[in-house]
Design a protein around this motif. Structure first.
Motif, short mmCIF file in Angstrom:
data_model
loop_
_atom_site.label_atom_id
_atom_site.label_comp_id
_atom_site.label_asym_id
_atom_site.label_seq_id
_atom_site.Cartn_x
_atom_site.Cartn_y
_atom_site.Cartn_z
N GLY C 510 0.80 -1.23 0.00
CA GLY C 510 0.00 0.00 0.00
C GLY C 510 0.82 1.26 0.00
N MET C 511 2.11 1.12 0.23
CA MET C 511 2.95 2.29 0.46
C MET C 511 3.03 3.22 -0.75
SD MET C 511 6.73 2.05 2.00
CE MET C 511 7.83 3.43 1.95
N ALA C 512 3.09 2.61 -1.94
CA ALA C 512 3.24 3.43 -3.14
C ALA C 512 2.05 4.37 -3.31
CB ALA C 512 3.38 2.53 -4.37
N ASP C 513 0.83 3.83 -3.11
CA ASP C 513 -0.34 4.66 -3.31
C ASP C 513 -0.42 5.78 -2.28
OD1 ASP C 513 -1.10 3.28 -5.49
OD2 ASP C 513 -2.39 1.87 -4.38
N ALA C 518 0.12 11.46 -0.83
CA ALA C 518 0.74 12.48 0.01
C ALA C 518 1.40 13.56 -0.83
CB ALA C 518 1.78 11.82 0.93
N LEU C 519 2.00 13.15 -1.94
CA LEU C 519 2.69 14.12 -2.79
C LEU C 519 1.89 14.33 -4.07
CD1 LEU C 519 6.25 12.59 -2.37
CD2 LEU C 519 5.40 14.65 -1.26
N LYS C 520 0.66 14.79 -3.91
CA LYS C 520 -0.23 14.81 -5.06
C LYS C 520 0.28 15.68 -6.21
CE LYS C 520 -5.10 14.09 -5.60
NZ LYS C 520 -5.15 12.67 -5.40
N ALA C 521 0.66 16.92 -5.90
CA ALA C 521 1.03 17.86 -6.96
C ALA C 521 2.24 17.37 -7.75
CB ALA C 521 1.27 19.24 -6.38
N PRO C 522 3.36 17.06 -7.09
CA PRO C 522 4.49 16.57 -7.89
C PRO C 522 4.19 15.27 -8.61
CG PRO C 522 5.04 16.61 -5.55
CD PRO C 522 3.71 17.22 -5.68
N TYR C 523 3.40 14.40 -7.95
CA TYR C 523 3.08 13.14 -8.60
C TYR C 523 2.30 13.38 -9.88
CZ TYR C 523 1.14 8.55 -9.50
OH TYR C 523 0.79 7.39 -10.11
N GLN C 524 1.31 14.26 -9.81
CA GLN C 524 0.52 14.54 -11.02
C GLN C 524 1.40 15.15 -12.11
OE1 GLN C 524 -2.45 13.88 -12.06
NE2 GLN C 524 -2.97 12.73 -10.21
N LEU C 525 2.31 16.02 -11.69
CA LEU C 525 3.19 16.66 -12.65
C LEU C 525 4.01 15.60 -13.40
CD1 LEU C 525 4.39 19.35 -13.72
CD2 LEU C 525 6.13 19.13 -11.96
N ILE C 526 4.57 14.67 -12.64
CA ILE C 526 5.42 13.66 -13.27
C ILE C 526 4.57 12.66 -14.05
CG2 ILE C 526 7.08 11.82 -12.82
CD1 ILE C 526 7.99 13.38 -10.40
N TYR C 527 3.42 12.29 -13.44
CA TYR C 527 2.56 11.32 -14.10
C TYR C 527 2.13 11.83 -15.47
CZ TYR C 527 -1.34 8.17 -14.93
OH TYR C 527 -2.18 7.25 -15.48
N ASN C 528 1.90 13.11 -15.55
CA ASN C 528 1.51 13.71 -16.83
C ASN C 528 2.71 14.14 -17.64
OD1 ASN C 528 -1.46 13.64 -16.87
ND2 ASN C 528 -1.21 14.80 -14.97
N LYS C 529 3.85 13.57 -17.37
CA LYS C 529 5.08 13.79 -18.14
C LYS C 529 5.44 15.26 -18.21
CE LYS C 529 2.76 10.34 -20.70
NZ LYS C 529 1.70 10.29 -21.67
N TYR C 530 5.29 15.95 -17.10
CA TYR C 530 5.64 17.37 -17.00
C TYR C 530 4.86 18.23 -18.00
CZ TYR C 530 9.58 15.56 -14.30
OH TYR C 530 10.33 14.92 -13.38
N PHE C 531 3.80 17.70 -18.54
CA PHE C 531 2.93 18.44 -19.47
C PHE C 531 3.70 18.98 -20.68
CE2 PHE C 531 0.75 18.72 -15.37
CZ PHE C 531 -0.49 18.21 -15.74
#
Lengths: 103, 511, 612
Positions: C510-513, C518-531
């Motif tokens: 469960g740790m990854a999720d 916890a780090l929503k903003a940076p995670y979204q940024l990276i997940y979306n390939k820095y846009f």
């Protein structure tokens, strides 16, 4: 005999004939009539040519007359052909109806 | 009389015979195919007897035509015009084949005009007498006017008139300049005038030269077409039947570029050099502008037409580099554009015959229904965007290399056009050929039939041949362009040496 | 030595399969496609054996391709040791992937088309490495780009696939723009495009010229080898079939940029500025792509970003002057990344097309061969000694430390991230409980035998092939301080990455999720390939298309130019419309005008005093 008749009479006759031709050309609507008016004008001019030729004792006027007659004959041939074609295609000889160049 | 005269007059003879054929029979197209194929074979004879080792004009014929003014029937062929004539004779049978079933109405007249057009085009490339050149220039106009105006699409009259007026506007200027030249030199003979310039017996004042140059150049630039004189082209292409588009794009546009190379440069070297920066900038604007406008065209023919503006920009740019590579590239690009854009128009015509639409949005999924047609179209597309081992690459490379030698900034801008060409062509290809197959396309998209194969195979073969082994084609071109470059620079150097008062030097009589 | 046979054989395969393949049975297509590559591979072996030590480059002249005045481009092929390395990698790995593909593509439509394209790719790739001039290299360069376009868009009825194909071609064209400008500058300054001549003259050229050429070549390499800012096409390129991803977008084509820059080493040696830029771009790309790799859920996307990242390492090597290390990494990377992709393909094949890591799990038992072979690649890419990746990556990092310690440190951190994301993918796919609803089955031998061979190469490739030693004459070794601490650091970081991944995805799933939440903003940024895609779309694509439509086409073309012309026409028509009132079309009115004219003439003559 001719000398008794003054030159002005011939010229007046020529002018009258020409004016008649012009009037016919302008005011008649039948193509044939218009065509005949043109012939009338040509012959009026021929008359004055012959008159002057006689008056000045020069053959030039006669020469011109022959030319005009030749042209008139050619014109009659071509013109009548055109008139026939127009009549065939449009069924009318009224000159005002032949205006397809307009627009 | 020699082989060259034969090649020139065969199309005229074929045209006359075509007119005499009975109306509404298949005889027109059969005759056109046979005669144009025969003419092509005759022009191959020209190639066989052409001496590749010498530059300059060959097969010259010079017969007095009109006594006063002194007009000669003077024709000859050089290393550049040779290929353009072959291009014309090569494409005419192809045009007959692509019109085979498409042209049903007044077919005999259609093919007759096609042959007359061929006659005019060959004449333009051969003429060595300025007046004769003008006559042929105008002869080309008439059949094309009718091809667009009679057999075109919906807005054909508008397009035909626009085409006619643009070209006429230019050629009037050219006629004035030709007459002015005659008044100055008392001859219409192009070699004689170049000779006088070379030996210094004829010197133009700078203003005189610029004006004469512009009069010729504008006439040619409209035909090329050079930005901003190009707007007749998309309309003419969209409305013309396929064969008309092919001839227009492949050969007629080359009338302009060939004439710039053949007349403007040697006759007015000083003015050419003086105007070169401006013209190069216009050419570069044309390259980028044509590509960008192609990008957003919803109509396939319009897209290809604007892409022609872009490609012809390369040709003009190459000419005005005054570098060997640039000139050779320009000539090679003329031929390449003739083959690959001609093929594109022919293929778009095949699509139109099937689906009856030129709008890109009406297509999609053609690759599933007609794989060979798609493959051929892809090869042509790739040729057009300059993929190595296909023809356009060699031309573009030479032009850009020549430009880089002359002015590297120009190269940077012009090379942007190469990126954009990939964008618009591939985007069109994707929308037309890829994607899901719709019902409309599915039922109207048979693959190539034998007649259509006969159209595309020669074109594809030429694309590969010209891309892989350019040495079959380039040596005569190089010989000729080297001579033009020499004439241009010699005439310029003479001008530089000549003192300012040289304009008072009396013109030597031609004879 | 008939070098031309090496590329011509695959070309023949392409022509036979491309023209006649539709009527062929699958086994006949296989025979042609694989046969041509086998022959080509054998011919490479024979040639290299016959040429022996290859102290001097072996050059063969065929014909003059383009000649215009002083500009002569010959069709010449050349083999030196650098080419030999690439020839072996291209034909060897290419052959394995061809064999694998016969299994992978067995149930796909367009079978013959696939192999025709693959053979065409081999042809162009071999031309690329054999060409003895920049222009011939460029021929192969563009050609492999074409094949990449065709194979990415192989499923051409899917819009995302053809979009990805277009994107790849066009982004590569932007790179080629730089490459071609570099060629024009090279000819302008050195009057030749042939390697031997260029490099002889280059050493005496001015530095700013060489720097410009070097930077322009780098733009080309950035396009083909997916470096910042042109890397965006490579992740999308995974729309193609998996063997394509392995062959073109991991093992061979994308390393063309490395080959080209290594080939141009003379230029970079004299242009240290350009070399530094390459190193910086390389390390930035390595880091950026590695971070994106952490967050991706598509197994092929993970490996795609991994490829971008590893290519970044190679560029660090080139930029630091360690060309041999860069080429060494090309070779080892070809082994382990091809293996990772083929393994991923095997997994996807086993799961019937499933690519999402979240729907995998527990495959260790179901597909043991795939698992164990992929483990070889896993340890190799993570830099575990003494496996392949360890050697080459270590050589690069050591050189980078000499060049600039900052680059070294970023590189080491990236090595840790690399170990982490590969381990993540492996744990998610092969460990834990099955999460999907599939019935996995092991792949047929025709697929796992190439995997096994590549597995052995991934394990032993490092100490088996000492590339820097082999290339010693071309790339003299740079003097670097023997610093064992550097090796310990990078190995330790690699193990730390694996351990962290084990902790997060196996020990405490469960740790990854929760970390991502916890780090929503940076995670979204990276997940979306820095846009980055969105940024390019908004700043380049949209303005270009919109501007062309509204300003150029509707504005300039239809409005300004046609407007002006039509304006002239309209004025002429205005004049005409007044004059045309005279032309009523009525014959008698014409006659009246004639009369009027005649009378007017006579009156005027009378006023003027008559005719004398």
């Amino acid at each position: 005999m001719l000398s008794a008749v003054p030159i002005s009479w011939f010229l007046t006759l020529s002018a009258v004939l020409f004016a008649l031709g012009v009037a016919g050309f302008l005011f008649r609507r039948n193509i044939i009539t218009v065509f005949m008016s043109i012939e009338l004008m040509l012959n009026a001019v021929n008359l004055s040519f012959v008159t002057f030729s006689y008056h000045y004792k020069s053959v030039d006027g006669h020469l011109f007359t022959f030319f005009v007659m030749v042209v008139a004959a050619a014109e009659a041939a071509v013109g009548l052909a055109i008139i026939l074609t127009v009549f065939k295609n449009r069924g009318t000889l009224n000159i005002d109806d032949v205006d397809s160049m307009k627009n | 009389m020699n082989l060259l005269t034969g090649v020139l007059f065969l199309p005229l003879a074929a045209f006359v015979v075509a007119l005499l054929l009975p109306r509404n029979s298949g005889a027109g197209r059969t005759w056109a195919l046979l005669s144009s194929a025969g003419i092509f074979l005759a022009s191959l004879g020209l190639l066989a007897y052409f001496d590749r080792n010498i530059g300059g004009e060959q097969f010259g014929v010079n017969i007095p035509w009109i006594q006063s003014p002194d007009i000669h029937f003077a024709i000859s062929v050089n290393g550049v015009s040779l290929w353009l004539i072959l291009l014309s004779t090569f494409l005419t049978p192809i045009c007959v084949l692509i019109s085979w079933n498409y042209i049903k109405d007044r077919a005999k007249e259609f093919y007759a005009f096609l042959l007359l057009l061929e006659f005019g085009l060959i004449g333009v490339f051969l003429a060595q007498d300025l007046f004769l050149f003008y006559v042929f220039w105008e002869v080309c106009l008439v059949p094309m006017y009718f091809l667009i105006g009679i057999w075109g699409h919906d807005r054909r009259i508008y397009a035909a008139v626009k085409f006619f007026l643009y070209t006429m506007a230019g050629s009037v200027l050219m006629l004035a300049a030709i007459i002015y030249l005659y008044v100055r030199t008392h001859t219409f003979s192009y070699p004689a005038i170049v000779d006088m310039l070379g030996s210094g017996r004829l010197v133009f004042s700078p203003n005189e030269e610029i004006l004469l140059f512009l009069a010729f150049f504008i006439a040619f630039a409209i035909k090329v077409p050079l930005f901003p004189l190009h707007t007749w082209l998309p309309d003419a292409h969209v409305e013309a039947p396929s064969a008309g588009s092919v001839m227009l794009a492949s050969v007629m546009l080359k009338m302009g570029t060939y004439s710039i190379l053949h007349y403007c440069l040697p006759l007015f070297p000083g003015a050419s050099h003086a105007c070169a920066p401006w013209i190069a900038v216009l050419a570069i604007i044309g390259i980028i502008y044509g590509a960008l406008v192609s990008l957003v065209q919803p109509n396939m023919k319009k897209l290809v037409a604007y892409s022609s503006v872009s490609h012809l920009g390369f040709v003009v740019l190459g000419i005005f580099t005054f570098e060997q590579a640039g000139l050779d590239g320009a000539v090679y690009q003329m031929l390449n554009h003739g083959i690959s854009t001609g093929a594109l128009f022919a293929l778009v015509g095949l699509l139109y015959e099937r689906r009856h639409s030129l709008e890109i949005k009406d297509y999609g999924g053609v690759a599933t229904a007609a794989p060979w047609l798609s493959t051929v179209f892809l090869v042509t597309t790739l040729a057009s965007i300059g993929l190595p081992l296909l023809n356009n690459f060699v031309g573009e490379f030479l032009v850009l290399q020549g430009t880089a030698l002359a002015n590297f900034t120009w190269t940077v801008w012009a090379a942007l056009g190469v990126i954009l060409s990939a964008c618009y062509m591939l985007w069109m290809y994707q929308r037309v050929f890829y994607g899901e197959l719709g019902d409309e396309v599915k039922h109207h998209m048979p693959d190539l039939n034998p007649r259509e194969w006969a159209v595309v195979i020669p074109l594809i073969v030429m694309m590969v041949w010209m891309g892989v082994y350019s040495q079959s084609f380039l040596p005569p071109v190089t010989k000729n362009t080297a001579m033009i470059l020499k004439q241009t620079s010699v005439n310029v150097s003479y001008r530089v040496q000549a003192p300012a008062g040289a304009k008072s030097v009396e013109v030597a009589r031609a004879r | 030595m008939q070098l031309w046979l090496i590329p011509i054989l695959p070309l023949a395969g392409f022509l036979i399969n491309g023209i006649l393949g539709r009527r062929f049975s699958k086994s006949l297509v296989n025979a042609v496609a694989i046969g041509s590559v086998v022959l080509s591979f054998l011919w490479v072996l024979k040639t290299l054996l016959a040429l022996g030590a290859l102290q001097e480059p072996h050059l063969e002249h065929y014909f003059t391709w383009i000649q215009s005045g002083d500009l002569v481009v010959n069709c010449d092929f050349m083999v030196d040791r650098l080419t030999a390395v690439f020839l072996l990698v291209v034909t060897g790995v290419g052959l394995l992937i061809h064999i694998y593909a016969t299994g992978y593509m067995a149930h796909e439509g367009g079978y013959y088309r696939f192999f025709a394209y693959l053979n065409l790719f081999m042809f162009f790739m071999l031309v690329l490495v054999l060409g003895a001039s920049y222009l011939l290299l460029f021929v192969g360069w563009e050609g492999v780009g074409l094949c990449s376009y065709l194979l990415i868009g192989f499923y051409f009825d899917k819009k995302f696939a053809t979009d990805a194909g277009n994107k790849a071609f066009i982004v590569n064209r932007i790179g080629d723009f730089g490459f071609s400008l570099a060629m024009f500058l090279i000819f302008r300054n050195f009057q030749s495009l042939e390697f031997s001549q260029v490099f002889t003259k280059a050493s005496s050229a001015q530095e700013w010229v060489l720097t410009t050429i070097g930077l322009l070549l780098m733009v080309g390499a950035c396009g083909k080898s997916a470096q910042i800012p042109l890397y965006v096409w490579l992740p999308d390129a995974m729309a193609g079939p998996t063997p394509v991803s392995a062959l073109i977008h991991a093992a061979t084509m994308v390393t063309a940029g490395v080959y080209m820059t290594a080939r141009s080493n003379v230029i970079y040696n004299h242009a240290p500025g350009a070399a530094s830029v390459i190193a910086i771009i390389g390390v930035a790309t390595a880091f950026l792509a590695a971070t994106i790799g952490i967050t991706q859920n598509d197994i092929k996307k993970v490996f795609a970003y991994s490829t971008v990242s590893q290519l970044g390492y190679m560029f660090v090597g080139i930029g630091s002057g360690a060309y041999a290390a860069g080429v060494w990494h090309v070779v080892t990377h070809a082994f382990f990344k091809a293996l990772l992709f083929l393994g991923a393909g095997s997994v996807i094949h086993a799961l019937g097309g499933e690519q999402d890591l979240r729907n995998m799990g527990g495959l260790r038992k179901k597909t043991p061969i795939t698992f164990w072979t992929m483990c070889c690649a896993w340890v190799a890419i993570s830099g575990v000694p003494p496996f392949a990746g360890f050697y080459s990556k270590d050589a690069i990092l050591a050189a980078a430390y000499e060049h600039s310690p900052a680059i070294y440190w970023v590189g080491v951190i990236t090595a840790g991230i690399t170990a982490f994301y590969v381990s993540r993918a492996m744990f998610l796919a092969f460990f834990g409980e099955p999460r999907g609803h599939h019935h996995p089955h092991e792949s047929p031998p025709v697929m796992w035998i190439p995997l096994a061979i590549l597995g052995v190469l991934s394990l032993a490739g490092g100490f088996l092939f000492n590339i820097p030693e082999y290339l010693r004459d071309i790339f003299p070794p740079i003097h670097e301080a023997d610093n064992p601490a550097l090796v310990y650091i990078s190995v330790a970081i690699g193990f730390a990455g694996i351990a962290l991944a084990y902790l997060m995805y196996v020990a405490r799933p469960g740790m990854a999720d929760s970390l991502a939440n916890a780090l929503k903003a940076p995670y979204q940024l990276i997940y979306n390939k820095y846009f980055v895609d969105e940024l390019y779309d908004a700043t380049v694509v949209k303005p270009l298309v919109g501007g062309s439509r509204l300003v150029l086409w509707k504005g300039v073309d239809a409005g300004l130019i046609d407007g002006t012309v039509n304006g002239v026409g309209a004025r002429a028509r205005d004049v005409g419309s007044v004059l045309r009132l005279l032309q009523s079309g009525n014959i008698r009115s014409y006659a009246a005008w004639v009369l009027f004219g005649g009378v007017a003439l006579i009156v005027m003559m009378g006023l003027a005093g008559g005719i004398r």
